[in-house]
Design a protein around this motif. Structure first.
Motif, PDB file in Angstrom:
ATOM      1  N   THR A  83       0.818  -1.214   0.000  1.00 30.57           N
ATOM      2  CA  THR A  83       0.000   0.000   0.000  1.00 30.57           C
ATOM      3  C   THR A  83       0.852   1.264   0.000  1.00 30.57           C
ATOM      4  N   PRO A  84       1.825   1.392   0.895  1.00 26.18           N
ATOM      5  CA  PRO A  84       2.664   2.606   0.812  1.00 26.18           C
ATOM      6  C   PRO A  84       3.499   2.658  -0.456  1.00 26.18           C
ATOM      7  N   LEU A  85       3.915   1.500  -0.968  1.00 31.90           N
ATOM      8  CA  LEU A  85       4.699   1.490  -2.203  1.00 31.90           C
ATOM      9  C   LEU A  85       3.873   2.052  -3.362  1.00 31.90           C
ATOM     10  N   LEU A  86       2.613   1.626  -3.461  1.00 31.99           N
ATOM     11  CA  LEU A  86       1.764   2.086  -4.566  1.00 31.99           C
ATOM     12  C   LEU A  86       1.454   3.579  -4.465  1.00 31.99           C
ATOM     13  N   ALA A  87       1.602   4.141  -3.286  1.00 33.60           N
ATOM     14  CA  ALA A  87       1.352   5.577  -3.105  1.00 33.60           C
ATOM     15  C   ALA A  87       2.610   6.401  -3.314  1.00 33.60           C
ATOM     16  N   ASP A  88       3.709   5.758  -3.672  1.00 33.36           N
ATOM     17  CA  ASP A  88       4.999   6.458  -3.746  1.00 33.36           C
ATOM     18  C   ASP A  88       5.649   6.195  -5.111  1.00 33.36           C
TER      19      ASP A  88
END
Lengths: 243, 243
Positions: A83-88
């Protein structure tokens, strides 16, 4: 019967040691090359096998890693990482560029003929390479229709092919509309295939057995989506005709 | 180099004398067969050429007629004929069945292996044959995503492949959603390809020169949509491997 060569490649990215699968076609000359981006859970034998399948067809192929060699069988652990990867986008680009560097360093790779395909998170990474202006010949994303930062899609200079299941609640109709509007507004040469009745991760027999709701394997559409990706590569990275 | 045989075939339907193009593959045995339905303006050399192209591949192919041998170059005359036809599934079925009878009467046709493909109005007719319960192996419709009478889509027993331009205002997003909901609710094995940036009739160099708004030719997607239809036929009507 062709004979391919495969290697396990380790390389640093995103603070991890990534473990990818590099597959080389028969012969000795340069060949067009393909990055294969895996799903959020990671790289397992399924996408490693696709690197081998593309090498059988005549491509240099790297199934790259996003999780430092790990396969997250626990959906919560997977989401905590993904989830944080897809937002970055910057982190996604770092992972993509690290893989691209490995592929380009392979002497068999024709550096002027590289495509990026990906699935879920791996598809989002393929798109981010395009939004970063990388000179790719084609981008394919299955189940990963993630909209990027405003304005950056105009840097995509190759055909974009996207596939999604009609009943996928994770890549919902709203996600699809935002993604296709981004492509259309940026003047990208794009296509979207909606596979009727398919859920998220429909292409992947292992990921689709995870316990997340909205996920399910669809063998018939999985085969079609693979054929569609191979057809995109045939269009954009034509191979010499063999007899 | 294969040698195909072509015939002009005349047959009655919808109160008219229809003038179709029947193309036979090289050889003498039975072969899988394909109906090709034309656009509202009618049958011209473009779709006749597709019958020939499919015969070159090994299929018996009939490019059928919907306008009694006429090509409506005047959009208003075309709409005056096509609009009531598209609202009348029974008339569409009569036209489709008449063509199917011609195809089935051809000794080279394998009557158990028939697909129907169509474009615009011709695609709507292909779908109506499916909704009428005809035993088809595949249905393809390009630019013709017309919803049928309630409940009848459940009679469709073969894969349905649909293609449409993203910017087509005639087959609008609302039309597409109604059509795909009909297919999904009926349990049909369906797919939809949205060709980014394409308008209505994008596949057809002549129709797309009509003066109707929302119409325009897209050569790249036109080629892809044809390749996609040929791939559907390869999936559902496989031909013997030739060497």
């Amino acid at each position: 019967m062709t004979t391919i060569t495969t290697h396990t490649v380790e390389y640093p990215a995103d603070g991890l040691t990534m473990v990818g699968r590099l597959a080389l076609p028969a012969g000795a000359g340069r060949a067009p090359a393909v990055l294969i981006g895996p799903e959020g859970p990671g790289l397992n034998d399924f996408q490693r096998g696709r690197a081998d399948a593309l090498a059988e067809l005549g491509y240099v192929a790297l199934a790259f890693d996003i999780n430092g060699g790990r396969w997250f069988s626990d959906p919560q652990e997977m989401l905590a990482h993904t989830t944080p990867l897809l937002a970055d986008p910057d982190r996604m680009r770092e992972i993509g560029h690290a893989a691209l560097d490995v592929l380009r360093a392979e002497p068999r790779t024709d550096p002027d003929r590289i495509a990026a395909i990906g699935y879920g998170t791996g598809g989002a990474i393929a798109l981010e390479l395009g939004r970063d202006g990388v000179d790719l010949r084609a981008i394919a994303t299955v189940n990963g229709l993630i909209t990027g930062r405003p304005g950056e899609a105009a840097r995509i200079r190759c055909p974009v092919w996207a596939g999604v299941g009609s009943e996928d609640p994770i890549m919902s109709p709203a996600h699809r509309e935002a993604f296709t509007a981004e492509m259309q507004d940026a003047g990208v040469d794009w296509r979207l295939v909606v596979y009727g009745g398919a859920l998220h991760a429909f292409h992947h027999p292992d990921v689709a057995q995870d316990v997340l709701p909205g996920v399910g394997h669809h063998p018939v559409h999985a085969r079609r989506a693979w054929d569609d990706v191979v057809a995109l590569l045939a269009e954009c990275l034509p191979l010499p005709v063999t007899t």
